[in-house]
Design an enzyme around this catalytic site. Structure first.
Site, PDB file in Angstrom:
ATOM      1  N   PRO A  84       2.062  -0.580   2.906  1.00 31.07           N
ATOM      2  CA  PRO A  84       2.252  -0.327   1.524  1.00 31.07           C
ATOM      3  C   PRO A  84       3.166  -1.265   0.749  1.00 31.07           C
ATOM      4  O   PRO A  84       3.387  -1.100  -0.611  1.00 31.07           O
ATOM      5  CB  PRO A  84       3.093   1.286   1.643  1.00 31.07           C
ATOM      6  CG  PRO A  84       3.785   1.277   2.902  1.00 31.07           C
ATOM      7  CD  PRO A  84       2.741   0.479   3.852  1.00 31.07           C
ATOM      8  N   HIS A 107       6.281  -1.033 -16.083  1.00 32.91           N
ATOM      9  CA  HIS A 107       6.964  -1.984 -15.530  1.00 32.91           C
ATOM     10  C   HIS A 107       6.446  -3.305 -15.688  1.00 32.91           C
ATOM     11  O   HIS A 107       5.161  -3.475 -15.518  1.00 32.91           O
ATOM     12  CB  HIS A 107       7.263  -1.783 -14.213  1.00 32.91           C
ATOM     13  CG  HIS A 107       7.926  -0.297 -13.759  1.00 32.91           C
ATOM     14  ND1 HIS A 107       8.447  -0.126 -12.542  1.00 32.91           N
ATOM     15  CD2 HIS A 107       8.416   0.449 -14.513  1.00 32.91           C
ATOM     16  CE1 HIS A 107       8.983   1.083 -12.466  1.00 32.91           C
ATOM     17  NE2 HIS A 107       8.951   1.468 -13.717  1.00 32.91           N
ATOM     18  N   TYR A 141      12.913  -4.556  -4.105  1.00 25.57           N
ATOM     19  CA  TYR A 141      12.472  -4.785  -2.787  1.00 25.57           C
ATOM     20  C   TYR A 141      13.652  -5.608  -2.185  1.00 25.57           C
ATOM     21  O   TYR A 141      13.838  -6.553  -2.530  1.00 25.57           O
ATOM     22  CB  TYR A 141      11.166  -5.702  -2.833  1.00 25.57           C
ATOM     23  CG  TYR A 141      10.116  -5.002  -3.077  1.00 25.57           C
ATOM     24  CD1 TYR A 141       9.140  -4.608  -2.178  1.00 25.57           C
ATOM     25  CD2 TYR A 141       9.475  -4.766  -4.465  1.00 25.57           C
ATOM     26  CE1 TYR A 141       7.869  -3.660  -2.450  1.00 25.57           C
ATOM     27  CE2 TYR A 141       8.360  -4.059  -4.796  1.00 25.57           C
ATOM     28  CZ  TYR A 141       7.359  -3.664  -3.809  1.00 25.57           C
ATOM     29  OH  TYR A 141       6.315  -2.811  -4.222  1.00 25.57           O
ATOM     30  N   LYS A 165      -1.055  -1.692  -2.812  1.00 22.16           N
ATOM     31  CA  LYS A 165      -2.653  -1.985  -2.787  1.00 22.16           C
ATOM     32  C   LYS A 165      -3.164  -0.682  -2.241  1.00 22.16           C
ATOM     33  O   LYS A 165      -4.589  -0.811  -2.783  1.00 22.16           O
ATOM     34  CB  LYS A 165      -2.863  -3.236  -1.858  1.00 22.16           C
ATOM     35  CG  LYS A 165      -2.381  -4.387  -2.484  1.00 22.16           C
ATOM     36  CD  LYS A 165      -2.893  -4.739  -3.898  1.00 22.16           C
ATOM     37  CE  LYS A 165      -2.149  -5.892  -4.546  1.00 22.16           C
ATOM     38  NZ  LYS A 165      -1.483  -5.378  -6.053  1.00 22.16           N
ATOM     39  N   TYR A 215       0.175  -8.950  -7.394  1.00 21.85           N
ATOM     40  CA  TYR A 215       0.718  -7.538  -7.444  1.00 21.85           C
ATOM     41  C   TYR A 215       0.365  -6.754  -8.709  1.00 21.85           C
ATOM     42  O   TYR A 215       0.023  -5.746  -8.553  1.00 21.85           O
ATOM     43  CB  TYR A 215       2.296  -7.757  -7.613  1.00 21.85           C
ATOM     44  CG  TYR A 215       3.302  -6.501  -7.058  1.00 21.85           C
ATOM     45  CD1 TYR A 215       3.811  -6.373  -6.258  1.00 21.85           C
ATOM     46  CD2 TYR A 215       3.419  -5.509  -8.380  1.00 21.85           C
ATOM     47  CE1 TYR A 215       4.601  -5.125  -5.881  1.00 21.85           C
ATOM     48  CE2 TYR A 215       3.922  -4.280  -7.986  1.00 21.85           C
ATOM     49  CZ  TYR A 215       4.655  -4.236  -6.970  1.00 21.85           C
ATOM     50  OH  TYR A 215       5.286  -3.149  -6.546  1.00 21.85           O
TER      51      TYR A 215
END
Length: 393
Positions: free
Chosen positions: A288, A72, A198, A292, A384
């Site tokens: 979550p 991704h 998200y 990580k 990220y």
């Protein structure tokens, strides 16, 4: 039994540490309380940071990940009834790979057994001894009911939050518990999106993710004490449709019953006690939202493997003496990022400072700034996709 490194826990951290040590000429034995089938099937994290992907490739356990993982180049934030794309490739020149933790575990177990490594599954009554001496040991009861002892030079505690390693001494533990959890489902349904979404909705947070071209992984924010049995399949799909408004969602049979995962942060300091070294969830927990958990465990192991090689092959204690401080710099960066993502995306109750009208306006302001500012988006992308293992943070 005699070995150089006794490892407690056959999750990604313990197995990768054993594999990396073997490639560096250091012997180890892994002890695991669960069965092989259990650890290979438990569904956990699925996002691999760029440094994690690179390490698995370098250690020659990334072939199946490269063949079956889903690269991704970004994520999307859903708020104000619109999708906002965060383009990792453009912002920081790297991305992530979606590949389930259980698949990483399968790859590592296969590699250890192929190379003649020892993994003792279904070990009962695991106990640690002599951790402040130069001859620590691990005792356990095997599947035949025989009590066995592993004498070693070093013990690596990779057995998670509830394992025996963290309880073997008294580190300073700091924690934060969030007032909500995630109701997660795994559905046999083809993903409709190429990247994770998200969603910040007036009804609560939702996450759209995937595990393969045929399997979708989805989450809903629920109260921390929510009973998953209260959620029928129809209610779950209806709520996902409402929170992911505008995103088509393929429905399909659930591959496991829904479960609720609590959200908390925890850090134990130091990560070393004598000849015991903690790694992964034994030393730290993150919510979550920032993806990580497994990546932090693997980052710990990357530092620990080099430190133990220096200690056991070259007689240098420099790496192990710096181990805790080195790892904790990255741990606290991940804790801050995970807290940032959690507070930005979840709805809090009206009695919370984050949930009143002022807090809600601040939350939406942060989302809009993150989506519109290249500097803010770059910071999110850098964190990220993952910071270097063992580097400054």
């Amino acid at each position: 039994m005699r070995t150089q490194v006794g490892i407690v826990g056959a999750g990604p951290a313990g197995l990768l540490l054993s594999h990396m040590l073997a490639r560096r000429g250091v012997d180890s034995v892994v002890v695991e309380a669960r069965s092989r089938s259990h650890v290979e099937q438990r569904v956990r994290a699925g996002v691999l940071e760029h440094p994690t992907v690179e390490l698995l490739r370098a250690e020659e356990v990334g072939d199946r990940m490269d063949a079956q993982g889903m690269p991704h180049d970004g994520i999307s934030l859903l708020f104000d009834d619109a999708l906002h794309h965060i383009d990792f490739a453009d912002l920081v020149g790297r991305g992530i790979v979606v590949y389930g933790q259980q698949e990483v575990v399968k790859d590592l177990i296969a590699a250890r057994l192929r190379d003649g490594g020892t993994v003792e599954f279904e070990a009962a009554d695991v106990a640690l001894h002599g951790l402040t001496t130069d001859r620590p040991s691990i005792t356990f009861t095997d599947t035949a009911g025989i009590v066995r002892e592993i004498e070693c030079d070093v013990v690596a505690g990779c057995d998670g939050f509830h394992g025996v390693s963290r309880r073997a001494f008294a580190p300073t533990v700091v924690e934060r518990t969030y007032p909500f959890g995630w109701l997660g489902i795994l559905a046999k349904a083809a993903p409709t999106r190429d990247e994770l979404v998200y969603a910040n909705s007036d009804r609560g947070f939702a996450l759209y993710s995937m595990r393969s071209p045929e399997i979708t992984r989805l989450y809903l924010q629920v109260p921390a004490d929510e009973d998953a049995a209260r959620w029928s399949d129809a209610r779950i799909w209806d709520e996902l449709g409402a929170r992911l408004a505008g995103i088509p969602v393929n429905e399909g049979p659930l591959l496991e019953r829904p479960s609720v995962t609590g959200m908390r942060s925890m850090v134990a300091e130091p990560m070393r006690h004598g000849r015991l070294f903690l790694a992964g969830d034994a030393a730290h927990i993150v919510p979550p939202t920032g993806a990580k958990g497994m990546n932090l465990a693997i980052a710990d192991v990357a530092v620990l493997a080099d430190a133990l090689e220096d200690l056991l092959r070259r007689g240098s204690s420099r790496g192990v003496d710096a181990y805790s401080a080195t790892c904790l710099r990255r741990v606290w960066r991940a804790e801050q990022f995970s807290s940032f993502m959690t507070s930005m995306l979840h709805r809090y109750g009206p009695d919370s400072e984050h949930g009143d009208a002022f807090g809600r306006a601040l939350q939406l302001s942060q989302l809009r700034y993150t989506a519109s500012s290249r500097a803010a988006a770059t910071s999110l992308a850098e964190n990220y996709t993952g910071l270097p293992h063992g580097g400054p943070a």
